[in-house]
Design a protein around this motif. Structure first.
Motif, PDB file in Angstrom:
ATOM      1  N   ILE A 218       0.877  -1.166   0.000  1.00 46.92           N
ATOM      2  CA  ILE A 218       0.000   0.000   0.000  1.00 46.92           C
ATOM      3  C   ILE A 218       0.917   1.218   0.000  1.00 46.92           C
ATOM      4  CG2 ILE A 218      -1.918   1.173   1.124  1.00 46.92           C
ATOM      5  CD1 ILE A 218      -2.610  -1.709   0.355  1.00 46.92           C
ATOM      6  N   GLU A 219       0.792   2.070  -1.029  1.00 46.67           N
ATOM      7  CA  GLU A 219       1.760   3.145  -1.239  1.00 46.67           C
ATOM      8  C   GLU A 219       1.083   4.498  -1.449  1.00 46.67           C
ATOM      9  OE1 GLU A 219       5.111   3.171  -1.415  1.00 46.67           O
ATOM     10  OE2 GLU A 219       5.587   1.019  -1.323  1.00 46.67           O
ATOM     11  N   LYS A 220       1.834   5.570  -1.179  1.00 48.61           N
ATOM     12  CA  LYS A 220       1.411   6.899  -1.602  1.00 48.61           C
ATOM     13  C   LYS A 220       1.516   6.943  -3.125  1.00 48.61           C
ATOM     14  CE  LYS A 220       2.942  10.471   0.706  1.00 48.61           C
ATOM     15  NZ  LYS A 220       3.863  11.394   1.402  1.00 48.61           N
ATOM     16  N   PRO A 221       0.587   7.631  -3.795  1.00 52.77           N
ATOM     17  CA  PRO A 221       0.573   7.631  -5.258  1.00 52.77           C
ATOM     18  C   PRO A 221       1.909   7.990  -5.901  1.00 52.77           C
ATOM     19  CG  PRO A 221      -1.452   8.576  -4.436  1.00 52.77           C
ATOM     20  CD  PRO A 221      -0.582   8.347  -3.230  1.00 52.77           C
ATOM     21  N   GLU A 222       2.584   8.987  -5.357  1.00 51.88           N
ATOM     22  CA  GLU A 222       3.824   9.435  -5.993  1.00 51.88           C
ATOM     23  C   GLU A 222       4.971   8.428  -5.875  1.00 51.88           C
ATOM     24  OE1 GLU A 222       3.604  11.803  -2.006  1.00 51.88           O
ATOM     25  OE2 GLU A 222       2.237  10.934  -3.493  1.00 51.88           O
ATOM     26  N   ASN A 223       4.811   7.424  -5.004  1.00 49.55           N
ATOM     27  CA  ASN A 223       5.882   6.445  -4.797  1.00 49.55           C
ATOM     28  C   ASN A 223       5.596   5.093  -5.440  1.00 49.55           C
ATOM     29  OD1 ASN A 223       7.092   8.385  -3.192  1.00 49.55           O
ATOM     30  ND2 ASN A 223       6.264   7.570  -1.284  1.00 49.55           N
ATOM     31  N   SER A 224       4.413   4.920  -6.022  1.00 46.74           N
ATOM     32  CA  SER A 224       3.995   3.555  -6.376  1.00 46.74           C
ATOM     33  C   SER A 224       4.797   2.943  -7.520  1.00 46.74           C
ATOM     34  CB  SER A 224       2.498   3.514  -6.691  1.00 46.74           C
ATOM     35  OG  SER A 224       2.198   4.169  -7.899  1.00 46.74           O
ATOM     36  N   TYR A 225       5.215   3.741  -8.489  1.00 44.11           N
ATOM     37  CA  TYR A 225       5.952   3.137  -9.605  1.00 44.11           C
ATOM     38  C   TYR A 225       7.398   2.818  -9.234  1.00 44.11           C
ATOM     39  CZ  TYR A 225       2.073   3.023 -12.721  1.00 44.11           C
ATOM     40  OH  TYR A 225       0.858   2.680 -13.280  1.00 44.11           O
ATOM     41  N   ALA A 226       7.976   3.583  -8.319  1.00 46.16           N
ATOM     42  CA  ALA A 226       9.289   3.206  -7.774  1.00 46.16           C
ATOM     43  C   ALA A 226       9.151   1.914  -6.977  1.00 46.16           C
ATOM     44  CB  ALA A 226       9.833   4.326  -6.889  1.00 46.16           C
ATOM     45  N   ALA A 227       8.035   1.781  -6.239  1.00 42.76           N
ATOM     46  CA  ALA A 227       7.775   0.549  -5.478  1.00 42.76           C
ATOM     47  C   ALA A 227       7.606  -0.643  -6.416  1.00 42.76           C
ATOM     48  CB  ALA A 227       6.527   0.719  -4.607  1.00 42.76           C
ATOM     49  N   LEU A 228       6.935  -0.426  -7.545  1.00 38.76           N
ATOM     50  CA  LEU A 228       6.753  -1.501  -8.523  1.00 38.76           C
ATOM     51  C   LEU A 228       8.106  -2.000  -9.027  1.00 38.76           C
ATOM     52  CD1 LEU A 228       4.738  -3.164 -10.287  1.00 38.76           C
ATOM     53  CD2 LEU A 228       4.929  -1.343 -11.993  1.00 38.76           C
TER      54      LEU A 228
END
Length: 422
Positions: free
Chosen positions: A291-301
């Motif tokens: 579960i991520e903040k929107p601005e961090n989600s693609y780095a998390a991916l």
């Protein structure tokens, strides 16, 4: 599920995204907006009625205090009319909201900008391959024959007990399976994921929350008397931990891992492409959910992709990574990477993991939000297989067959306590 406000404000982008998916029911966008307009009118009418009732109620109180009983009774009759009308409007509003929800459930997620247009798996992009691959040559046998030769998996016994697609693991086969599960969980926990042991059944709200319903209703096993669904993946119960939750910003990201049995009705039982462990009705899988903040989600991916990559490196298996085209992604995904391992005896690639970012699509259904500077907004949800067992087992058995048995990768020997199956 996409928000109506997003549909209104980004119609051109949405239509372009749906074209990447080859999604033809684009009229649903206008249907949703039109239905939402109707909902707004009914809501406005209801609010006006309620406001008028509140105003008249105050007047009645004043009239009664002034001894103007007849005028008060007249005002009461007006209140009754408004109340009756409000009930009708409220019922209409409820029906329109349900219709709007049904339309929104039919609109898939919009692909991320990096996702290419395409129709089938043939259009997916290969973005990484670990080895040049080839068959094992003469004498190599597929995993279903190896399983029988070394008494690791009994497919016929599974048919006797339950039916096709429900294998029975035996001896070192069962030990290897359990060892892989433990290795996957340990690897995930070491990477900062909190282990969860969730239920293997979910209610209807949970299945809607992560998008299995209504999209995959026919593919799920359903317990009719209890109105429960057997899970197709641990993603469903683990992500639903956060349904109807407002998360404090400082607690993000949230990272969970879970092992579960997975149940899928769609698996076929005929033809060479589904032989052995290639496709099952019940199988084991370890999942990671974020579960991520929107601005961090693609780095998390990308971080999740690297994590799964490291696991396959540990297993010493040839693998490749594909970025799925729009037409091959799941209904709920904004971007997906698939991992495939090479099956040397079958001489084909087998999918063992999908790692996906759903952006706000699941979160909107789940009502999963976070609070930042006093405002609430939807989180982004992500998940991935780390890893799915059946095809990993198939590839391990086939790729590691040697003259005197089957070699076990060094990282897994720590768990199996044996380095050779013979």
């Amino acid at each position: 599920m996409l928000q109506v406000s997003y549909l209104r404000e980004n119609k051109d982008r949405i239509l372009a995204g749906l074209e990447k998916r080859n999604f033809k029911q684009t009229a649903l966008i206008d249907d949703a907006i039109s239905m939402d307009d109707h909902r707004k009118k009914l809501q406005f009418e209801l609010d006006q009625n309620l406001a008028e009732m509140k105003k008249i109620s105050k007047e009645i109180g004043m009239l009664m205090s002034q001894g103007k009983k007849e005028e008060a009774e007249s005002a009461k009759s007006k209140t009754a009319e408004y109340k009756e009308n409000s009930q009708k409007v409220q019922q209409n509003l409820k029906e329109v909201e349900a219709q709007l929800l049904e339309i929104l459930y039919l609109i898939p997620n919009i692909p991320y900008e990096k996702v290419k247009a395409g129709s089938t798996a043939e259009d997916n992009e290969i973005i990484y391959q670990s080895h040049d691959v080839e068959g094992l040559g003469e004498g190599a046998i597929p995993h279903w024959e190896l399983a029988k030769k070394y008494n690791l998996i009994d497919f016929e016994l599974g048919v006797k007990i339950a039916g096709a697609g429900f294998p029975v693991y035996l001896g070192k086969g069962a030990r290897l399976q359990r060892s892989l599960v433990q290795y996957f969980l340990d690897k995930n926990v070491d990477a900062g994921y909190t282990e969860v042991n969730p239920p293997h059944v979910v209610n209807e709200a949970s299945a809607y929350g992560t998008g299995q319903l209504p999209d995959k209703e026919g593919q799920m096993y359903f317990v009719t008397e209890d109105n429960l669904y057997l899970i197709p993946t641990a993603e469903v119960p683990v992500t639903n931990i956060y349904r109807d939750v407002i998360i404090d910003e400082k607690d993000l990201p949230l990272k969970n891992t879970a092992f579960s049995q997975c149940y899928r009705r769609e698996a076929g039982s005929y033809g060479a492409h589904v032989r052995g462990l290639n496709r099952l009705h019940q199988f084991e899988k370890v999942e990671i959910v974020r579960i991520e903040k929107p601005e961090n989600s693609y780095a998390a991916l990308e971080e999740m992709v690297e994590h799964v990559k490291s696991m396959l490196e540990d297993l010493e298996l040839p693998y490749r990574i594909l970025r799925l085209c729009g037409g091959d992604m799941s209904f709920t995904s904004a971007m997906t990477y698939d991992f495939e391992v090479w099956s040397a005896a079958q001489e084909k690639w087998l999918e063992v993991s999908s790692v996906s970012n759903f952006e706000t699509f699941q979160a909107n259904r789940l009502k999963c939000r976070f609070k930042s500077e006093g405002k609430t907004q939807l989180v982004h949800t992500l998940n991935g297989s780390a890893l799915a067992l059946p095809r990993i087992m198939a590839a391990l058995l086939e790729n590691n067959q040697v003259e005197n048995g089957i070699k076990i990768p060094a990282k897994v020997v720590e768990y199996t306590k044996f380095d050779l199956i013979n």
